[in-house]
Scaffold this motif. Structure first.
Motif, short mmCIF file in Angstrom:
data_model
loop_
_atom_site.label_atom_id
_atom_site.label_comp_id
_atom_site.label_asym_id
_atom_site.label_seq_id
_atom_site.Cartn_x
_atom_site.Cartn_y
_atom_site.Cartn_z
N ALA A 70 0.87 -1.18 0.00
CA ALA A 70 0.00 0.00 0.00
C ALA A 70 0.90 1.23 0.00
N ARG A 71 0.45 2.27 -0.72
CA ARG A 71 1.30 3.45 -0.85
C ARG A 71 0.46 4.68 -1.14
N ASP A 72 0.92 5.83 -0.66
CA ASP A 72 0.30 7.12 -0.98
C ASP A 72 1.11 7.78 -2.09
N ALA A 107 -7.61 1.66 -5.76
CA ALA A 107 -7.60 2.96 -5.07
C ALA A 107 -8.49 2.87 -3.83
N SER A 108 -8.01 3.41 -2.73
CA SER A 108 -8.83 3.47 -1.52
C SER A 108 -9.13 4.91 -1.10
N ARG A 109 -8.39 5.87 -1.68
CA ARG A 109 -8.69 7.29 -1.47
C ARG A 109 -8.18 8.05 -2.68
N MET A 162 -4.03 13.74 -4.68
CA MET A 162 -3.37 12.76 -3.82
C MET A 162 -4.23 11.50 -3.74
N VAL A 163 -3.56 10.35 -3.81
CA VAL A 163 -4.28 9.09 -3.86
C VAL A 163 -3.59 8.05 -2.98
N LYS A 164 -4.39 7.20 -2.39
CA LYS A 164 -3.88 6.06 -1.62
C LYS A 164 -4.24 4.80 -2.39
N THR A 165 -3.26 3.96 -2.65
CA THR A 165 -3.50 2.77 -3.45
C THR A 165 -2.98 1.52 -2.75
N SER A 166 -3.54 0.40 -3.17
CA SER A 166 -3.01 -0.91 -2.83
C SER A 166 -2.68 -1.62 -4.13
N SER A 219 -6.87 -6.37 1.27
CA SER A 219 -6.39 -5.96 2.60
C SER A 219 -5.58 -7.06 3.26
#
Length: 250
Positions: free
Chosen positions: A9-11, A30-32, A67-71, A101
């Protein structure tokens, strides 16, 4: 020897389009925030609760408008079958999200995966490969010719305005009739249809970016009627904007 599969996971901060190519099959979630992906003449938006399945060695353009948070989950080509297409974007089910997750607990490392970890990655691949059979309809043509790509870029820059096709044609140096033929030949749809899709994509990005009201978002992409915005959004996604935003948190 690296693992048959691994995840992380990374921003990421906002960034312009850049090519992504990896030697493994790549499940990007994408989670955010939201990303834009382009390949083979089409562009997709990837908001929360969606996933992109990218075939190994396939060049993909990735842009990060916010800005995005991904897995990310990467599968060795010998561990899973080839994806159904070079790039597919689809809704990720609750089971798929839970498996992503779980798999993030196993980053790249030299030691082999445990039998439990292998079973989790295998289950995730089975779910993702099945979901990829039902791709997202939220796509926008990317165009092939320089003139059409320019027309698409100018249109995208003017979504908040009362944009006119004649003005777009003048800016790219083509007669309106000639540009209309380009849209039909390269996109398979009219400029007006592409404009509606671009506005829905921009709306999805705004919905993923924060808590702006639906009315504020509608106005920011050129709609003067909230009912028209809701109808156009539902026609492409199957949901109202409010319903679509709610899926980000399921």
């Amino acid at each position: 020897m690296t693992r048959e599969a691994y995840a992380f996971a990374r921003d990421f901060a906002a960034a312009p389009a850049a090519e992504l190519r990896v030697d493994r099959h790549y499940l990007l979630c994408a989670s955010r925030g939201a990303l834009r992906l382009e390949a083979h003449g089409s562009s997709w938006v990837l908001p929360p609760a969606r996933a992109a399945l990218i075939a190994a060695d396939e060049p993909i353009l990735v842009a990060i408008p916010q800005m995005v948070k991904t897995s990310s989950v990467l599968f060795d080509v010998g561990f899973v079958p080839p994806p159904p297409a070079p790039l597919t974007v689809f809704d990720l089910s609750p089971l798929g999200r839970a498996l992503v997750s779980e798999c993030v607990d196993w980053p790249d490392a030299a030691e082999p995966l445990s039998s439990y970890a292998r079973s989790m990655f295998g289950a995730l691949a089975a779910v993702a490969w099945r979901l990829a059979q039902d791709p997202s309809p939220v796509t926008v043509p990317a165009g092939r010719s320089p003139e059409l790509r320019r027309a698409l870029a100018v249109t995208n820059d003017r979504l908040a305005e009362d944009v006119r096709f004649e003005d777009i044609a003048r800016d790219v140096g083509l007669a309106p009739r000639s540009l209309a033929r380009r849209f039909e030949a390269e996109c398979g749809m009219t400029w007006t249809a592409v404009l509606r899709r671009m506005r829905v994509v921009r709306a999805i990005e705004r919905l993923a970016a924060g808590e702006d009201s639906v009315a504020t978002i509608a106005h920011s992409i050129g709609y003067t009627s909230l009912s028209a915005f809701n109808a156009g959004f539902r026609d492409l996604t199957g949901h109202t904007p409010t319903q679509y935003r709610a899926t980000f948190r399921l």
